[in-house]
Design a protein around this motif. Structure first.
Motif, PDB file in Angstrom:
ATOM      1  N   MET A   1      49.628  44.737  44.264  1.00  0.00           N
ATOM      2  CA  MET A   1      48.214  44.534  43.967  1.00  0.00           C
ATOM      3  C   MET A   1      48.045  43.422  42.933  1.00  0.00           C
ATOM      4  SD  MET A   1      45.469  47.215  42.370  1.00  0.00           S
ATOM      5  CE  MET A   1      43.719  46.881  42.426  1.00  0.00           C
ATOM      6  N   ASP A   2      46.969  42.665  43.063  1.00  0.00           N
ATOM      7  CA  ASP A   2      46.585  41.647  42.095  1.00  0.00           C
ATOM      8  C   ASP A   2      45.266  42.039  41.432  1.00  0.00           C
ATOM      9  OD1 ASP A   2      48.730  40.014  42.890  1.00  0.00           O
ATOM     10  OD2 ASP A   2      47.545  39.169  44.510  1.00  0.00           O
ATOM     11  N   ILE A   3      45.069  41.574  40.209  1.00  0.00           N
ATOM     12  CA  ILE A   3      43.817  41.811  39.485  1.00  0.00           C
ATOM     13  C   ILE A   3      43.327  40.488  38.923  1.00  0.00           C
ATOM     14  CG2 ILE A   3      42.700  43.014  37.556  1.00  0.00           C
ATOM     15  CD1 ILE A   3      44.967  45.112  37.732  1.00  0.00           C
ATOM     16  N   ASN A  41      36.226  33.769  42.583  1.00  0.00           N
ATOM     17  CA  ASN A  41      36.729  32.890  43.644  1.00  0.00           C
ATOM     18  C   ASN A  41      38.203  33.159  43.933  1.00  0.00           C
ATOM     19  OD1 ASN A  41      34.287  31.530  43.995  1.00  0.00           O
ATOM     20  ND2 ASN A  41      34.787  29.958  42.505  1.00  0.00           N
ATOM     21  N   ALA A  42      38.995  33.318  42.868  1.00  0.00           N
ATOM     22  CA  ALA A  42      40.427  33.581  43.049  1.00  0.00           C
ATOM     23  C   ALA A  42      40.657  34.903  43.766  1.00  0.00           C
ATOM     24  CB  ALA A  42      41.135  33.581  41.694  1.00  0.00           C
ATOM     25  N   ALA A  43      39.867  35.922  43.416  1.00  0.00           N
ATOM     26  CA  ALA A  43      40.003  37.227  44.068  1.00  0.00           C
ATOM     27  C   ALA A  43      39.668  37.134  45.551  1.00  0.00           C
ATOM     28  CB  ALA A  43      39.095  38.250  43.383  1.00  0.00           C
ATOM     29  N   ARG A  44      38.609  36.383  45.865  1.00  0.00           N
ATOM     30  CA  ARG A  44      38.214  36.219  47.266  1.00  0.00           C
ATOM     31  C   ARG A  44      39.336  35.583  48.075  1.00  0.00           C
ATOM     32  NH1 ARG A  44      34.459  32.917  46.534  1.00  0.00           N
ATOM     33  NH2 ARG A  44      32.821  34.445  46.117  1.00  0.00           N
ATOM     34  N   VAL A  45      39.947  34.540  47.515  1.00  0.00           N
ATOM     35  CA  VAL A  45      41.007  33.831  48.224  1.00  0.00           C
ATOM     36  C   VAL A  45      42.244  34.706  48.384  1.00  0.00           C
ATOM     37  CG1 VAL A  45      42.644  31.908  48.020  1.00  0.00           C
ATOM     38  CG2 VAL A  45      40.199  31.531  47.620  1.00  0.00           C
ATOM     39  N   ALA A  46      42.663  35.372  47.313  1.00  0.00           N
ATOM     40  CA  ALA A  46      43.845  36.234  47.394  1.00  0.00           C
ATOM     41  C   ALA A  46      43.642  37.329  48.433  1.00  0.00           C
ATOM     42  CB  ALA A  46      44.148  36.847  46.032  1.00  0.00           C
ATOM     43  N   ALA A  47      42.426  37.910  48.452  1.00  0.00           N
ATOM     44  CA  ALA A  47      42.132  38.969  49.422  1.00  0.00           C
ATOM     45  C   ALA A  47      42.072  38.410  50.838  1.00  0.00           C
ATOM     46  CB  ALA A  47      40.815  39.653  49.059  1.00  0.00           C
ATOM     47  N   ASN A  48      41.495  37.210  51.002  1.00  0.00           N
ATOM     48  CA  ASN A  48      41.462  36.566  52.322  1.00  0.00           C
ATOM     49  C   ASN A  48      42.865  36.390  52.885  1.00  0.00           C
ATOM     50  OD1 ASN A  48      38.712  36.335  52.350  1.00  0.00           O
ATOM     51  ND2 ASN A  48      38.639  34.118  52.160  1.00  0.00           N
ATOM     52  N   LEU A  49      43.804  36.082  52.004  1.00  0.00           N
ATOM     53  CA  LEU A  49      45.179  35.839  52.435  1.00  0.00           C
ATOM     54  C   LEU A  49      45.938  37.128  52.722  1.00  0.00           C
ATOM     55  CD1 LEU A  49      46.113  32.907  50.032  1.00  0.00           C
ATOM     56  CD2 LEU A  49      45.705  32.780  52.496  1.00  0.00           C
ATOM     57  N   GLY A  50      45.389  38.250  52.266  1.00  0.00           N
ATOM     58  CA  GLY A  50      46.005  39.533  52.615  1.00  0.00           C
ATOM     59  C   GLY A  50      46.509  40.358  51.457  1.00  0.00           C
ATOM     60  N   ALA A  51      46.273  39.928  50.221  1.00  0.00           N
ATOM     61  CA  ALA A  51      46.715  40.710  49.068  1.00  0.00           C
ATOM     62  C   ALA A  51      45.663  41.751  48.699  1.00  0.00           C
ATOM     63  CB  ALA A  51      46.967  39.794  47.875  1.00  0.00           C
ATOM     64  N   LYS A  52      46.107  42.954  48.382  1.00  0.00           N
ATOM     65  CA  LYS A  52      45.190  43.945  47.826  1.00  0.00           C
ATOM     66  C   LYS A  52      44.784  43.442  46.446  1.00  0.00           C
ATOM     67  CE  LYS A  52      44.787  48.770  46.350  1.00  0.00           C
ATOM     68  NZ  LYS A  52      45.502  50.045  46.100  1.00  0.00           N
ATOM     69  N   THR A  53      43.481  43.259  46.248  1.00  0.00           N
ATOM     70  CA  THR A  53      43.004  42.588  45.043  1.00  0.00           C
ATOM     71  C   THR A  53      41.819  43.328  44.443  1.00  0.00           C
ATOM     72  OG1 THR A  53      43.651  40.467  46.027  1.00  0.00           O
ATOM     73  CG2 THR A  53      42.224  40.387  44.090  1.00  0.00           C
ATOM     74  N   ALA A  54      41.825  43.470  43.134  1.00  0.00           N
ATOM     75  CA  ALA A  54      40.690  44.048  42.403  1.00  0.00           C
ATOM     76  C   ALA A  54      40.150  43.000  41.447  1.00  0.00           C
ATOM     77  CB  ALA A  54      41.117  45.296  41.630  1.00  0.00           C
ATOM     78  N   ALA A  55      38.826  42.906  41.367  1.00  0.00           N
ATOM     79  CA  ALA A  55      38.177  41.964  40.448  1.00  0.00           C
ATOM     80  C   ALA A  55      37.407  42.755  39.407  1.00  0.00           C
ATOM     81  CB  ALA A  55      37.234  41.040  41.212  1.00  0.00           C
ATOM     82  N   THR A  56      37.661  42.453  38.139  1.00  0.00           N
ATOM     83  CA  THR A  56      36.943  43.113  37.065  1.00  0.00           C
ATOM     84  C   THR A  56      36.392  42.068  36.098  1.00  0.00           C
ATOM     85  OG1 THR A  56      37.055  44.874  35.392  1.00  0.00           O
ATOM     86  CG2 THR A  56      38.980  43.430  35.591  1.00  0.00           C
ATOM     87  N   GLY A  57      35.637  42.543  35.120  1.00  0.00           N
ATOM     88  CA  GLY A  57      34.960  41.664  34.174  1.00  0.00           C
ATOM     89  C   GLY A  57      33.612  42.261  33.853  1.00  0.00           C
TER      90      GLY A  57
END
Length: 315
Positions: A1-3, A41-57
């Motif tokens: 997972m990426d954050i 933007n980074a979360a959108r791209v990572a998720a588009n490529l197939g990584a499970k991604t969470a965006a916080t802030g």
């Protein structure tokens, strides 16, 4: 997972007019309204490529609600913290001759309570998921919190020292980290940001950039990607330097390409690719974004195709 962590996102508005008349009434046509924020933007791209991604802030008010509504079209998980006030606006005015004027709000004040919540939420995400990489993105809003990014980096290191940390910011926020005793694993300046950091003229000469970095505090950063547009990138990995180059593509919109590099980097780290393949995916994602009208968006097949053309040569 990426954050991804975006503490000062925005709603961006792009206007076009014949010529900006300072001190006079200007009538402009709204060309585009869109979500702004490097980490989004980074979360959108990572998720588009197939990584499970969470965006916080932090999000607030009607602008924050707009960002959440737009995120329903994306594949990342929204874990944003609601604050008082309203998420900031950023305006870009483009004249017919191509000259661009930008007006960015600072953002609403973030107090210690919200920072504490952010740290707690990050801890919960890290403890409940197998997190490979976290990116800290963008400018800081007004706040009384001292050493904002260094504190977050310290906490991540304490929770899991194996997580790779990407810092994509500039100016005082970056300087604050470089002066601290905690450093990220990756930074990703473009040629202008690199020049600012190095207090040197802007250049796309990789050999010159290499020498400047060697004799600067940046040498302590384990990995650096300096985006050089269609000239590729300078890459530092530990004590080694490389030049990355790729075949030219038809450019439609370069906005968000730097953020997309981070998205590709997150994906490569999530997939546990080796260093060279991770860098190729990062650069390919930034290049693929430039082929799209939408900001911070890539077609996975384009990223794969471009990554296979990238050449990385030792300097």
């Amino acid at each position: 997972m990426d954050i991804t962590v975006t503490v000062n996102p925005s709603v961006d508005r792009l206007y076009r007019l014949d010529q900006l008349q300072v001190g006079s009434l200007n009538r402009a046509k709204l060309i585009k309204k869109m979500v702004g924020g490097k980490g989004i933007n980074a979360a959108r791209v990572a998720a588009n490529l197939g990584a499970k991604t969470a965006a916080t802030g932090f999000l607030a008010g009607s602008n924050g609600q707009y960002i959440l509504e737009q995120a329903q079209n994306d594949q990342y998980e929204c874990c944003f913290i609601e604050t008082n006030g309203n998420t900031r606006n950023c305006y870009t005015i483009i004249q017919n001759d191509g000259e661009k004027t930008e007006i960015n709000e600072y953002g609403d004040h973030i107090n210690l309570q919200y920072f504490t919540t952010l740290i707690a939420d990050l801890e919960a995400l890290i403890k409940s998921n197998d997190v490979s990489a976290i990116s800290l993105n963008g400018s800081l809003p007004p706040t009384e919190v001292q050493n904002f990014y260094p504190q977050i980096i310290t906490k991540i290191r304490q929770l899991n020292s194996k997580i790779k940390i990407i810092l994509d910011t500039s100016g005082q926020a970056l300087a604050e980290v470089l002066k601290s005793n905690v450093l990220p694993d990756f930074i990703k300046p473009n040629e202008q940001e690199a020049a600012d950091l190095l207090s040197s003229p802007v250049t796309r000469d990789c050999n010159l950039l290499k020498e400047e970095i060697i004799h600067s505090p940046l040498i302590s950063i384990p990995n650096i990607i300096v985006s050089l547009g269609d000239k590729g990138a300078l890459v530092k990995h530990r004590q080694n330097f490389y030049k990355a180059s790729f075949n030219p593509v038809k450019v439609v919109n370069t906005e968000g390409s730097g953020d997309s590099v981070v998205g590709g980097l997150l994906y490569g780290l999530d997939q546990h690719y080796n260093f060279e393949d991770t860098i190729k995916y990062a650069i390919a994602a930034g290049t693929a974004n430039a082929m799209e009208t939408k900001t911070g968006f890539v077609q996975p097949e384009n990223v794969l195709k471009i990554s296979q053309t990238i050449k990385i040569a030792s300097l």
